[in-house]
Design a protein around this motif. Structure first.
Motif, PDB file in Angstrom:
ATOM      1  N   LEU A 171       0.814  -1.216   0.000  1.00 21.18           N
ATOM      2  CA  LEU A 171       0.000   0.000   0.000  1.00 21.18           C
ATOM      3  C   LEU A 171       0.844   1.262   0.000  1.00 21.18           C
ATOM      4  CD1 LEU A 171      -2.657   1.617   0.366  1.00 21.18           C
ATOM      5  CD2 LEU A 171      -2.368   1.286   2.845  1.00 21.18           C
ATOM      6  N   TRP A 172       1.722   1.392   0.992  1.00 26.56           N
ATOM      7  CA  TRP A 172       2.458   2.649   1.125  1.00 26.56           C
ATOM      8  C   TRP A 172       3.562   2.793   0.089  1.00 26.56           C
ATOM      9  CZ3 TRP A 172      -0.004   6.187   3.515  1.00 26.56           C
ATOM     10  CH2 TRP A 172      -0.866   5.875   4.568  1.00 26.56           C
ATOM     11  N   LEU A 173       4.026   1.682  -0.483  1.00 23.62           N
ATOM     12  CA  LEU A 173       4.984   1.780  -1.586  1.00 23.62           C
ATOM     13  C   LEU A 173       4.310   2.312  -2.835  1.00 23.62           C
ATOM     14  CD1 LEU A 173       6.936  -1.552  -0.969  1.00 23.62           C
ATOM     15  CD2 LEU A 173       7.757   0.782  -0.550  1.00 23.62           C
ATOM     16  N   VAL A 174       3.047   1.953  -3.037  1.00 20.45           N
ATOM     17  CA  VAL A 174       2.272   2.533  -4.140  1.00 20.45           C
ATOM     18  C   VAL A 174       2.102   4.031  -3.920  1.00 20.45           C
ATOM     19  CG1 VAL A 174      -0.026   2.604  -5.193  1.00 20.45           C
ATOM     20  CG2 VAL A 174       1.070   0.407  -4.763  1.00 20.45           C
ATOM     21  N   ILE A 175       1.745   4.417  -2.692  1.00 21.15           N
ATOM     22  CA  ILE A 175       1.567   5.838  -2.386  1.00 21.15           C
ATOM     23  C   ILE A 175       2.886   6.596  -2.553  1.00 21.15           C
ATOM     24  CG2 ILE A 175       0.858   7.500  -0.632  1.00 21.15           C
ATOM     25  CD1 ILE A 175      -1.396   5.730  -1.720  1.00 21.15           C
ATOM     26  N   LEU A 176       3.986   5.993  -2.123  1.00 23.17           N
ATOM     27  CA  LEU A 176       5.296   6.625  -2.284  1.00 23.17           C
ATOM     28  C   LEU A 176       5.594   6.888  -3.754  1.00 23.17           C
ATOM     29  CD1 LEU A 176       8.009   7.490  -0.913  1.00 23.17           C
ATOM     30  CD2 LEU A 176       8.805   5.155  -1.323  1.00 23.17           C
ATOM     31  N   THR A 177       5.246   5.936  -4.613  1.00 23.86           N
ATOM     32  CA  THR A 177       5.488   6.087  -6.055  1.00 23.86           C
ATOM     33  C   THR A 177       4.683   7.243  -6.631  1.00 23.86           C
ATOM     34  OG1 THR A 177       5.864   3.699  -6.225  1.00 23.86           O
ATOM     35  CG2 THR A 177       5.417   4.889  -8.264  1.00 23.86           C
ATOM     36  N   THR A 178       3.406   7.284  -6.318  1.00 22.52           N
ATOM     37  CA  THR A 178       2.565   8.348  -6.882  1.00 22.52           C
ATOM     38  C   THR A 178       2.868   9.706  -6.245  1.00 22.52           C
ATOM     39  OG1 THR A 178       0.776   7.909  -5.283  1.00 22.52           O
ATOM     40  CG2 THR A 178       0.708   6.722  -7.379  1.00 22.52           C
ATOM     41  N   PHE A 179       3.435   9.711  -5.053  1.00 20.80           N
ATOM     42  CA  PHE A 179       3.786  10.957  -4.379  1.00 20.80           C
ATOM     43  C   PHE A 179       5.068  11.565  -4.953  1.00 20.80           C
ATOM     44  CE2 PHE A 179       6.122  12.977  -0.803  1.00 20.80           C
ATOM     45  CZ  PHE A 179       5.278  14.056  -0.586  1.00 20.80           C
ATOM     46  N   LEU A 180       6.080  10.722  -5.187  1.00 23.20           N
ATOM     47  CA  LEU A 180       7.373  11.231  -5.643  1.00 23.20           C
ATOM     48  C   LEU A 180       7.387  11.604  -7.122  1.00 23.20           C
ATOM     49  CD1 LEU A 180      10.012   8.977  -3.833  1.00 23.20           C
ATOM     50  CD2 LEU A 180       9.431  11.353  -3.354  1.00 23.20           C
ATOM     51  N   THR A 181       6.592  10.933  -7.946  1.00 30.73           N
ATOM     52  CA  THR A 181       6.646  11.202  -9.390  1.00 30.73           C
ATOM     53  C   THR A 181       6.265  12.637  -9.740  1.00 30.73           C
ATOM     54  OG1 THR A 181       6.220   8.865  -9.859  1.00 30.73           O
ATOM     55  CG2 THR A 181       5.909  10.433 -11.667  1.00 30.73           C
TER      56      THR A 181
END
Length: 512
Positions: free
Chosen positions: A87-97
């Protein structure tokens, strides 16, 4: 799961692809429009991903599941889902891009269209890796990531960009090929005639075959982490990549090695995983100490941050090797912490490079006198990176060290030395760059942060503090999944009772 919820992950992966198509169709002269489309698509992906957090339940099972036949004759399915691990790795991806795109707004001036397309394709590939529950689908997304990052380094990188891009490609491809061979052997030898992760984890493999297949998986993921001695591609890739490439590489791509161990290698090969755990642990400790010692002598800020990643991700691998619930929660949390803190450090170094076109530490000094806001954020992120209590890094490293003590006190003590060395190299760098008098006249007129740069760094700094003081909000969603993983692997492995010790308190309880 209802159909709309089940399709949310597909929409999330498809949105950056649609954005990449729109950027590709934009007129080549409309540079600003290309940037706006790419940024809008990435920002929309982040907003959409927040629906995952809103609808997520703190349970061990997969959620937002979507499964459809893809190539049924070969047992291949389109199977997506997330749990507390992803879950939070997905959020990290969409947050950093979107932050990476915004941070590159003024630095990328050539081939802007291609840059936007590759960044969005890379985002789609990363999201696919974290959501895929079919090995073939996982491999497709794993390889999709490789191509955009190769071009991001090779086209928009610095002087030795071609060398760094080729080295990155060859290292990653070598591991990927071994992993693919292991997939095929697994498909044939289990008798399941399926690439679905759940079908394969319910099968039993000969311990000897487990060792070979785990070794193939482990090599692929160790290269991606990267673990010593498979780390040599990382400093070159980081130093030569553009700022956006370094942020995404450090922030997300490196996490896929640790994620691969937890999602695939350990559940599929429990006996081999626990048998190789001491070796992985000592390699992790070696990486912690090696990365910290090499960082101490770096004259280049970006290379210092790059080698610090080897040390920080060594802590992640130590937690994974320890295989206790507390340590695993710490490892996943440390992946998030590293993405936030090191991503911010690469942004800070990149902003300074845009102004001075040098990354040499000796070229600076006294920046707090001319760039006070920049210096304040640099100091805050530096404290986050060295795990000062109250910041995000402290929680992850504390849980890893606490959970790894029952696995190996010697490894834990050695890893603790890495914490001391991290404080040494980071604080020494901050002291030389930010404090003292402005001795170089080229630094006297440097401008402080612009509004755009503040919008990039502000959310990262806020998260570094929020994750330090409100960690249970994040860990309570991870813990059921990781505790269930420990119990399942222990139950399936004959070696587990002697290698795994149950923690008396949950990780969430320990950080309250």
């Amino acid at each position: 799961m209802s159909a709309p919820a089940g399709q949310l992950l597909t929409f999330l992966i498809a949105l950056p692809l649609a954005g990449a198509l729109l950027v590709a169709l934009a007129p080549r002269q409309a540079v600003r429009a290309q940037k706006l489309i790419a940024l809008s698509a990435a920002a929309a992906s982040f907003v959409l991903s927040l629906l995952l957090v809103a609808g997520f339940r703190s349970t061990a099972g997969m959620q937002f599941v979507e499964i459809r036949p893809w190539l049924p004759g070969f047992g291949i399915t389109y199977h997506l889902g997330i749990d507390g691990l992803s879950l939070w790795l997905v959020i990290l991806t969409t947050f950093l891009t979107p932050l990476a795109l915004l941070g590159s707004w003024s630095s990328i001036e050539e081939r802007v269209k291609e840059f936007g397309v590759f960044m969005l394709l890379l985002e789609a590939g990363m999201l696919g890796v974290f959501c895929a529950l079919d090995l073939f689908l996982f491999y497709v997304f794993w390889e999709v990531m490789l191509v955009p990052m190769y071009f991001l380094i090779g086209i928009w990188g610095h002087e030795r960009r071609i060398y760094a891009a080729l080295k990155f490609f060859l290292f990653t491809m070598a591991g990927s090929v071994l992993m693919l061979v292991a997939f095929l052997v697994l498909y044939r030898e289990t008798g399941a005639r399926s690439f679905d992760l759940y079908d394969l984890t319910r099968t039993t493999l000969d311990p000897g075959l487990q060792r070979w297949l785990f070794a193939a998986f482990a090599l692929a993921f160790a290269i991606k982490v990267p673990m010593v001695p498979f780390h040599t591609w990382l400093p070159d890739a980081h130093v030569e990549a553009p700022t956006a490439g370094s942020v995404i590489l450090a922030g997300v791509l490196l996490k896929m090695g640790g994620y691969g161990f937890l999602r695939l290698a350990i559940p599929l090969f429990p006996d081999a995983a626990l048998e190789f755990a001491p070796l992985l642990g000592w390699l992790a400790v070696t990486g912690i100490l090696y990365g910290a010692l090499v960082s101490l002598v770096q004259p280049d800020m970006k290379k210092l941050v790059a080698y610090s990643s080897v040390a920080h991700l060594g802590f992640v691998m130590l937690g994974i090797a320890s295989f206790t619930t507390t340590a695993l929660v710490g490892s996943v949390y440390q992946m998030l912490n590293h993405g936030i803190s090191t991503g911010a450090l690469f942004f800070l170094v990149g902003m300074l490079y845009e102004r001075r076109h040098t990354r040499a530490i000796a070229e600076f000094g006294g920046l707090k006198n001319v760039m006070p806001w920049y210096s304040a954020l640099f100091l805050l992120i530096g404290l986050s990176s060295i795990a000062v209590p109250g910041f995000n890094g402290f929680v992850g490293e504390f849980l890893i060290l606490l959970g790894s003590w029952s696995f190996s006190p010697a490894m834990t003590i050695a890893a603790t030395l890495g914490v001391i060395l991290a404080a040494a190299y980071m604080l020494w760098m901050l002291q030389r760059v930010l404090y003292g008098e402005v001795t170089n006249p080229k630094n006297a007129e440097l401008r402080d942060l612009s509004l755009r740069e503040a919008c990039v760094l502000g959310p990262l700094a806020a998260l570094a503090i929020l994750m330090g003081v409100a960690s249970p909000y994040f860990t309570r969603t991870m813990e059921p999944t990781l505790d269930n993983l420990v119990r399942e692997v222990r139950g399936r492995s004959m070696a587990a009772p002697s290698l795994v010790v149950q923690q008396p308190l949950s990780a969430t309880e320990r950080v309250r």
